[in-house]
Design an enzyme around this catalytic site. Structure first.
Site, PDB file in Angstrom:
ATOM      1  N   LYS A  90     -63.371  -2.345   6.206  1.00 51.78           N
ATOM      2  CA  LYS A  90     -64.309  -2.664   5.124  1.00 51.78           C
ATOM      3  C   LYS A  90     -65.729  -2.201   5.450  1.00 51.78           C
ATOM      4  CE  LYS A  90     -66.154  -6.709   4.759  1.00 51.78           C
ATOM      5  NZ  LYS A  90     -66.526  -8.122   4.677  1.00 51.78           N
ATOM      6  N   LYS A 134     -72.237  -5.016   6.180  1.00 52.88           N
ATOM      7  CA  LYS A 134     -73.660  -4.932   6.513  1.00 52.88           C
ATOM      8  C   LYS A 134     -73.908  -5.081   8.009  1.00 52.88           C
ATOM      9  CE  LYS A 134     -74.580  -9.077   3.650  1.00 52.88           C
ATOM     10  NZ  LYS A 134     -73.760 -10.199   4.079  1.00 52.88           N
ATOM     11  N   LYS A 191     -64.264 -12.314  13.096  1.00 58.61           N
ATOM     12  CA  LYS A 191     -65.615 -12.497  13.636  1.00 58.61           C
ATOM     13  C   LYS A 191     -65.582 -12.989  15.073  1.00 58.61           C
ATOM     14  CE  LYS A 191     -68.257 -13.189   9.419  1.00 58.61           C
ATOM     15  NZ  LYS A 191     -68.945 -14.151   8.560  1.00 58.61           N
TER      16      LYS A 191
HETATM   17  P1  TYM Z   1     -70.974 -11.574   2.123  1.00 53.74           P
HETATM   18  O1  TYM Z   1     -72.423 -11.783   2.311  1.00 53.74           O
HETATM   19  O2  TYM Z   1     -70.178 -11.085   3.261  1.00 53.74           O
HETATM   20  O3  TYM Z   1     -70.744 -10.613   0.911  1.00 53.74           O
HETATM   21  C1  TYM Z   1     -71.368 -10.849  -0.336  1.00 53.74           C
HETATM   22  C2  TYM Z   1     -70.494 -10.355  -1.455  1.00 53.74           C
HETATM   23  O4  TYM Z   1     -70.245  -8.969  -1.319  1.00 53.74           O
HETATM   24  C3  TYM Z   1     -68.838  -8.717  -1.296  1.00 53.74           C
HETATM   25  N1  TYM Z   1     -68.574  -7.599  -0.388  1.00 53.74           N
HETATM   26  C4  TYM Z   1     -67.875  -6.515  -0.726  1.00 53.74           C
HETATM   27  N2  TYM Z   1     -67.271  -6.152  -1.868  1.00 53.74           N
HETATM   28  C5  TYM Z   1     -66.640  -4.960  -1.889  1.00 53.74           C
HETATM   29  N3  TYM Z   1     -66.585  -4.124  -0.819  1.00 53.74           N
HETATM   30  C6  TYM Z   1     -67.176  -4.448   0.349  1.00 53.74           C
HETATM   31  N4  TYM Z   1     -67.126  -3.627   1.392  1.00 53.74           N
HETATM   32  C7  TYM Z   1     -67.857  -5.703   0.434  1.00 53.74           C
HETATM   33  N5  TYM Z   1     -68.553  -6.321   1.419  1.00 53.74           N
HETATM   34  C8  TYM Z   1     -68.972  -7.492   0.904  1.00 53.74           C
HETATM   35  C9  TYM Z   1     -68.208 -10.015  -0.786  1.00 53.74           C
HETATM   36  O5  TYM Z   1     -66.865 -10.126  -1.156  1.00 53.74           O
HETATM   37  C10 TYM Z   1     -69.101 -11.043  -1.446  1.00 53.74           C
HETATM   38  O6  TYM Z   1     -68.702 -11.279  -2.785  1.00 53.74           O
HETATM   39  N6  TYM Z   1     -69.362 -16.252   2.397  1.00 53.74           N
HETATM   40  C11 TYM Z   1     -69.899 -15.268   1.496  1.00 53.74           C
HETATM   41  C12 TYM Z   1     -71.175 -15.750   0.823  1.00 53.74           C
HETATM   42  C13 TYM Z   1     -71.025 -17.070   0.157  1.00 53.74           C
HETATM   43  C14 TYM Z   1     -70.410 -17.329  -1.089  1.00 53.74           C
HETATM   44  C15 TYM Z   1     -70.510 -18.734  -1.266  1.00 53.74           C
HETATM   45  C16 TYM Z   1     -69.785 -16.530  -2.044  1.00 53.74           C
HETATM   46  C17 TYM Z   1     -71.476 -18.248   0.674  1.00 53.74           C
HETATM   47  N7  TYM Z   1     -71.161 -19.238  -0.190  1.00 53.74           N
HETATM   48  C18 TYM Z   1     -69.989 -19.352  -2.404  1.00 53.74           C
HETATM   49  C19 TYM Z   1     -69.271 -17.153  -3.173  1.00 53.74           C
HETATM   50  C20 TYM Z   1     -69.364 -18.537  -3.345  1.00 53.74           C
HETATM   51  C21 TYM Z   1     -70.217 -14.002   2.278  1.00 53.74           C
HETATM   52  O7  TYM Z   1     -70.464 -14.036   3.444  1.00 53.74           O
HETATM   53  O8  TYM Z   1     -70.301 -12.907   1.539  1.00 53.74           O
END
Ligand code: TYM
Length: 337
Positions: free
Chosen positions: A198, A201, A111
């Site tokens: 990957k 979003k 990032k």
């Molecule tokens: P975030 O918002 O980037 O993604 C949310 C969830 O989606 C999964 N994900 C994917 N899985 C498969 N292929 C992809 N291309 C893909 N892109 C995203 C991520 O692995 C995630 O499970 N920091 C976290 C959010 C968070 C969180 C937490 C998660 C904040 N606190 C506590 C678990 C526990 C995040 O930014 O995910």
């Protein structure tokens, strides 16, 4: 029955990566487990974001959770910033980590270098560095056994384990040591035009990404135009055929079938048939989700569900926060008063 917790950051429109890597797991796990699922809005401000965009994102994600099948009768669904203990504990966690530990995080490296490259600036928000400490706090407040996430979050869950162990060694058993759990297929959905990276979003090239709220016909077109190779044979080979393998992962994950079944089905057919079928599968999935979403997004029911979820979450989080405060000495009352 296990206790599980997960969240999604409110930075953009959700993708099929978020659905397959995370939400689809939540729906499955809520059948037999206690789940806490939230919208990580505080994580959303770790990079610059317009206020209106952020608040729209929060509501959209909440509505999508419900549209995809999260059941508020079973699962506690809430907005992170509604539960003040998240930010409170994050500060305590921050003080229990090192700059070295945080700057080694892959997502920090990605990032911060993207920030430099895309915006041509040396402005690196501190939030990108401290982001995982907030995530660790999210997790440790609820003492969950399992954290269902996609592969990219593994390192952050490992940090939560390390910090929990560090705390427990110093203060006695305060935190459950959480475990990472991820689906066998769909744990890392790749970008459609660039399967080396990957699906995200926040990708600037929207041809790489299928959004849950986009026009189903446009989504199908993206599948038809996705990058594959010249062999025209459908089989799984992640190294040499990353594009086709990614599409196979998507199909297997959406339809709950094996990679072998896909290989067998398309053995005598080419990419055109395969992509066309996958495009239809995706369009059908999006239509189904969007039909539900449209009924929920403007309803007051959504506000009620989030309010109720925050009330439930606060009970658990505040209790844990009191234990942590006591342990670290953030108290002043006479013990026997
Ligand atoms: P975030 O918002 O980037 O993604 C949310 C969830 O989606 C999964 N994900 C994917 N899985 C498969 N292929 C992809 N291309 C893909 N892109 C995203 C991520 O692995 C995630 O499970 N920091 C976290 C959010 C968070 C969180 C937490 C998660 C904040 N606190 C506590 C678990 C526990 C995040 O930014 O995910």
């Amino acid at each position: 029955m296990k206790k599980m917790l997960s969240g999604i950051t409110a930075t953009g429109n959700l993708t099929i990566g978020n659905y397959l890597g995370a939400i689809k797991q939540f729906i499955e796990y809520q059948k037999n487990n206690k789940m806490y699922v939230f919208i990580a809005d505080l994580h959303g401000i770790t990079v610059p974001i317009e206020a209106e965009t952020l608040s729209n994102n929060i509501r959209n994600i909440a509505a999508l959770y419900l549209a995809c099948g999260l059941n508020p009768q079973k699962t506690t669904i809430f907005v992170q910033s509604d539960v003040a203990a998240h930010a409170n504990l994050a500060h305590i966690i921050l003080c229990a980590t090192t700059i070295g530990e945080l700057s080694r995080m892959t997502q920090y490296k990605d990032k911060s270098s993207k920030q430099k490259k895309n915006n041509n600036t040396s402005f690196i928000p501190t939030g990108i560095l401290t982001y995982p400490t907030l995530m660790v706090a999210d997790i440790l407040l609820y003492n969950p056994d399992l954290i269902p996430v996609g592969q990219d979050q593994k390192q952050h869950v490992e940090l939560a384990r390390n910090v929990a162990e560090r705390f427990n060694n110093r203060y006695g058993k305060i935190f459950t040591i959480p475990e990472f759990i991820t689906p066998k297929i769909g744990t890392k959905i790749m970008a459609l035009k660039d399967p080396a990276k990957k699906m995200s979003k926040s990708d600037k090239n929207t041809k790489n990404t299928i959004f849950l709220l986009e026009d189903p016909a446009a989504a199908k077109k993206k599948i038809l135009q996705s990058l594959t190779d010249n062999e025209n044979k459908v089989y799984y080979d992640l190294e040499n055929k990353p594009g086709v393998s990614n599409l196979m992962n998507i199909m297997a994950s959406v339809d709950d079938i094996s990679l072998q079944e896909i290989t067998d089905k398309y053995k005598d057919l080419g990419y055109r048939e395969f992509k066309n079928d996958l495009g239809d599968i995706i369009a059908k999935l999006l239509t189904k989700i969007q039909t539900q979403y449209n009924q929920i997004i403007n309803s007051q029911k959504l506000d009620k569900i989030l309010e109720q979820g925050a009330n439930e979450a606060r009970i658990v989080a505040d209790k844990q926060m009191a234990i942590v405060k006591e342990a670290v000495g953030l108290t002043y009352k006479q013990k026997n008063a």
